[in-house]
Design an enzyme around this catalytic site. Structure first.
Site, short mmCIF file in Angstrom:
data_model
loop_
_atom_site.label_atom_id
_atom_site.label_comp_id
_atom_site.label_asym_id
_atom_site.label_seq_id
_atom_site.Cartn_x
_atom_site.Cartn_y
_atom_site.Cartn_z
N THR A 321 -1.21 8.84 2.41
CA THR A 321 -2.11 9.28 1.34
C THR A 321 -3.47 9.61 1.93
O THR A 321 -3.95 8.92 2.84
CB THR A 321 -2.24 8.21 0.24
OG1 THR A 321 -3.12 8.69 -0.78
CG2 THR A 321 -2.80 6.90 0.79
N HIS A 373 3.93 -8.02 4.54
CA HIS A 373 3.94 -9.02 5.61
C HIS A 373 5.26 -9.79 5.66
O HIS A 373 5.54 -10.49 6.63
CB HIS A 373 2.77 -9.99 5.41
CG HIS A 373 2.28 -10.61 6.69
ND1 HIS A 373 3.02 -10.61 7.86
CD2 HIS A 373 1.13 -11.26 6.99
CE1 HIS A 373 2.34 -11.22 8.82
NE2 HIS A 373 1.19 -11.63 8.32
#
Length: 402
Positions: A321, A373
């Site tokens: 983006t 994560h």
């Protein structure tokens, strides 16, 4: 012969749709392949076209109604004749002005204003000489019409969102959230609540990329049939190369399994009037710079025109983006599930940098990598972002794959 107008078959990822706009009214003639109705889904607006020449006989699902795959929307009479109501309307509209008489009763300016606002001059009490209806009389009638009770309004008008005037110039307007905007909100909240999401940052010196683009952009455009060389293609190429080296960044979680993708389907975030959409460049690792730029340009035009298909926005293994196009200097992009990471680009700023013990001005861009994560370790995320930085600061590495 009656032809059923049905909603299209939605893919598995789309449960239902909403009737957005009917472009024809019952009794109006339609031509084959002419747009009849728009169906808005969570991802795109789907156009339903006429199967044959005819007349729209009936509307079964009104604007705002929820529809399922292949559900009946209305009926079309093949080869029928259009209702004469449309032709009669101008005559009816002209009647009040004719009935009002000549200029001795209704001035030309007053007549024009009455016609523009749908006011019957015969219902206005003239205050001019000899009972003449003046322009001021029509203005007063228009104001009275605007302030009429809401119950006199049409049901459709009552459903529309109208400004609510408080005091002075303070206004409020309530409009329903589009399905696309609602879906974006739902997915953003879902991503933040279901992922262990972190963001790591770095900066890239754009000197070499900008010099390369400046040197070859005219020749590039000429050689590739008008395709312009931008910065996004360099970032897509750098990302696909980095994804080869760090397959976990290109993976996704499916239940208790990790799915590693042997291809790079890169989602490129594109802003449209309806919201942010993310069309996907399939097998971007096999594409040239020209093919990437051409694909992005096509997506941008389709997004602007509302022509993106569901297939073009389905899937994707990694997203890029570019908030820099709007002036963003720093942001933390949100991962697009079920992907594991997203790269955020920002605007290019001339900043003083220490190079070989000397302070020099360089065009610098901050990069942000948000990642899940649960799947990607911090060291892996940081190294992935540094790899993109190194590839962009020395574009020859993209060609040599080093």
């Amino acid at each position: 012969m009656a032809i059923e107008i049905k909603a299209p078959t939605f893919p598995e990822s789309v449960a239902d749709g909403t009737v957005a706009t009917w472009h024809k009214k019952p009794g109006e003639a339609v031509k084959r392949d002419e747009l009849i109705v728009d169906i808005e889904t969570d991802k795109v607006v789907i156009e339903v076209l006429a199967e044959a020449d005819g007349v729209l006989a009936e509307i079964i699902k009104n604007e705002g109604d929820t529809v399922l795959s292949n559900e009946l929307l209305g009926k079309l009479t093949e080869g029928g004749a259009a209702a004469p109501a449309a032709a009669a309307a101008p005559a009816q509209a002209a009647a009040p002005a004719t009935a009002a008489g000549d200029d001795a009763i209704l001035s030309p300016a007053a007549r024009k204003l009455a016609e523009e606002n749908g006011i019957d001059p015969n219902s206005i009490a003239g205050t001019g000489k000899g009972g003449r209806v003046t322009k001021e009389d029509v203005v007063a009638a228009v104001e009275a019409k605007k302030n009429a009770p809401a119950a006199a309004a049409k049901p459709a008008a009552a459903a529309a969102a109208a400004p609510v005037v408080a005091t002075g110039d303070r206004t409020e307007k309530r409009v329903p959230m589009t399905r696309l905007r609602a879906k974006i909100a739902e997915r953003l909240v879902e991503a933040q609540s279901s992922m262990a999401m972190l963001t790591t940052f770095n900066e890239v010196d754009m000197t070499e990329v900008m010099a390369l683009r400046s040197k070859y952009k005219d020749l590039f455009e000429k050689s590739h049939n008008g395709v312009r060389l931008g910065f996004m293609s360099f970032f897509v190429k750098a990302a696909t190369e980095a994804l080869k080296r760090f397959p976990a960044v290109n993976a996704s979680i499916d239940g208790n399994d990790i799915v590693y993708h042997g291809y790079a389907d890169i989602g490129v975030a594109v802003s449209s009037d309806r919201g942010l959409v993310v069309p996907v460049l399939r097998n971007a690792e096999q594409m040239s710079l020209a093919e990437i730029e051409s694909g992005i340009a096509t997506f941008g035009k389709k997004a602007k025109d509302g022509k993106l298909s569901i297939e073009e926005m389905t899937g994707g293994t990694f997203t890029i983006t570019n908030g820099g196009t709007f002036g963003s200097m720093m942001s933390t992009p949100i991962v697009n599930p079920p992907q594991a990471a997203i790269l955020g680009m920002h605007n290019i700023i001339q900043r003083p940098m220490a190079i070989n013990g000397q302070v020099v001005i360089r065009p610098m861009m901050y990069l942000a990598l948000s990642y899940d994560h649960r799947l990607i370790d911090g060291k892996e995320a940081v190294t992935f972002l540094v790899t993109i930085k190194n590839l962009l600061e020395d574009p020859a590495r993209l060609l040599l794959e080093i």
